[in-house]
Write an enzyme that holds these catalytic residues in place. Structure first.
Site, PDB file in Angstrom:
ATOM      1  N   PRO A 156      37.834  17.913 -15.800  1.00 56.95           N
ATOM      2  CA  PRO A 156      37.795  17.800 -17.265  1.00 56.95           C
ATOM      3  C   PRO A 156      37.744  16.339 -17.718  1.00 56.95           C
ATOM      4  O   PRO A 156      38.409  15.487 -17.158  1.00 56.95           O
ATOM      5  CB  PRO A 156      39.113  18.437 -17.700  1.00 56.95           C
ATOM      6  CG  PRO A 156      40.011  18.304 -16.519  1.00 56.95           C
ATOM      7  CD  PRO A 156      39.124  18.386 -15.306  1.00 56.95           C
ATOM      8  N   GLU A 157      36.921  16.078 -18.720  1.00 56.00           N
ATOM      9  CA  GLU A 157      36.828  14.752 -19.329  1.00 56.00           C
ATOM     10  C   GLU A 157      37.286  14.898 -20.785  1.00 56.00           C
ATOM     11  O   GLU A 157      37.747  15.950 -21.184  1.00 56.00           O
ATOM     12  CB  GLU A 157      35.390  14.238 -19.214  1.00 56.00           C
ATOM     13  CG  GLU A 157      34.915  14.208 -17.753  1.00 56.00           C
ATOM     14  CD  GLU A 157      33.502  13.686 -17.572  1.00 56.00           C
ATOM     15  OE1 GLU A 157      33.060  12.859 -18.394  1.00 56.00           O
ATOM     16  OE2 GLU A 157      32.832  14.118 -16.618  1.00 56.00           O
TER      17      GLU A 157
END
Ligand SMILES: [Zn+2]
Length: 282
Positions: free
Chosen positions: A2-3
């Protein structure tokens, strides 16, 4: 992995359910989550506390509690919150409205840290540069961070102290928006290019947030649709949506890196019209 857009999506969903609620019971089943702290101690601090706000700093979700503590959650690879019973549950929070919130993490790299607010602030400030969508992320700041660096610009913008929240996907997307080749030396960008890069980073992240992040099919961040709109990430050989040139792939610091060889030429053939001229003629 996840960013910023995926973390922000998780944050929003969690905030909706937990802000203003009291945690009536907290259970942490995986000691790895709070390592090196004792999970029972962390759970004891959470139990009985009221959640005032759920914030985000870079890739951290910050759950602020009314007793002066904060819970910092880093999702790492596959961490996330679930509102229905799920597999791979590592921790459970029960709220005063009867809701049950599970923290799920298949790969178990995620972390939970329960800290006093001041310590949480210090830790977040050390780990993270400016928020890319905030006011302090200016072209001047970014130019200062890139100046004199021989590393590829793609590697430089993955440093969370240069800009918080970017990972492999949004870094390559941002460089496409900015028309900058990922392998160029960070220190070689001129002022116009740094300004383009800053704008490109913001553009890529804003789109990601609007699409509720990317769902890469591993079940971790289901519901996002950004994966349908990647301009270059994972699109080897497909035509560039701007110029039609097939997208190329390279390795930068061991990570797959996609770019358009035409829009993101290593050497720009001639000096482009300056940023202000391009704007006025547009
Ligand atoms: Zn192109």
């Amino acid at each position: 992995m996840p960013e910023l857009p995926e973390v922000e999506t998780e944050r929003r969903r969690l905030a909706e359910r937990i802000e203003g609620r009291r945690i009536v019971s907290a259970r942490i089943d995986d000691a790895r989550l709070t390592r090196p702290e004792d999970p029972a101690l962390a759970a004891a601090v959470l139990t009985g506390a009221c959640v005032t706000e759920v914030g985000r700093r870079g890739k951290y979700i910050v759950v602020h509690l009314d007793d002066g503590h904060a819970l910092l959650v880093h999702l790492r690879m596959t961490g996330g919150f679930r509102y229905a019973p799920a597999t791979h549950e590592r921790a459970i929070l029960e709220l005063d409205d009867g809701a049950r919130i599970a923290y799920r993490d298949t790969r178990r790299f995620g972390t939970w840290s329960v800290l006093e607010e001041d310590d949480a602030d210090r830790l977040l400030a050390v780990k993270n540069g400016p928020e890319p969508l905030g006011r302090s992320f200016t072209a001047v700041f970014l130019a200062g961070r890139l100046a004199g660096r021989k590393a590829p610009v793609k590697a430089a913008i993955l440093d969370q102290r240069t800009v918080a929240g970017l990972g492999n996907i949004y870094a390559v997307e941002a460089l496409w928006h900015a028309r900058i080749h990922p392998l160029r030396s960070a220190g070689d960008l001129d002022a116009d290019e740094v300004a383009d890069l800053r704008d490109g980073i913001r553009q890529a992240l804003r789109l990601g947030i609007r699409r509720q992040g990317a769902d890469l099919g591993d079940g971790a961040y289901a519901g996002g649709t950004m994966q349908n709109e990647f301009r270059v990430y994972g699109r080897t050989g497909e035509p560039c949506s701007r110029c039609g040139t097939p997208i190329a792939k390279a390795q930068v610091a061991g990570r797959g890196t996609w770019f358009c060889p035409t829009c993101q030429a290593v050497r720009r053939s001639s000096r482009r019209p300056s940023r202000s001229r391009r704007r006025s003629s547009a």
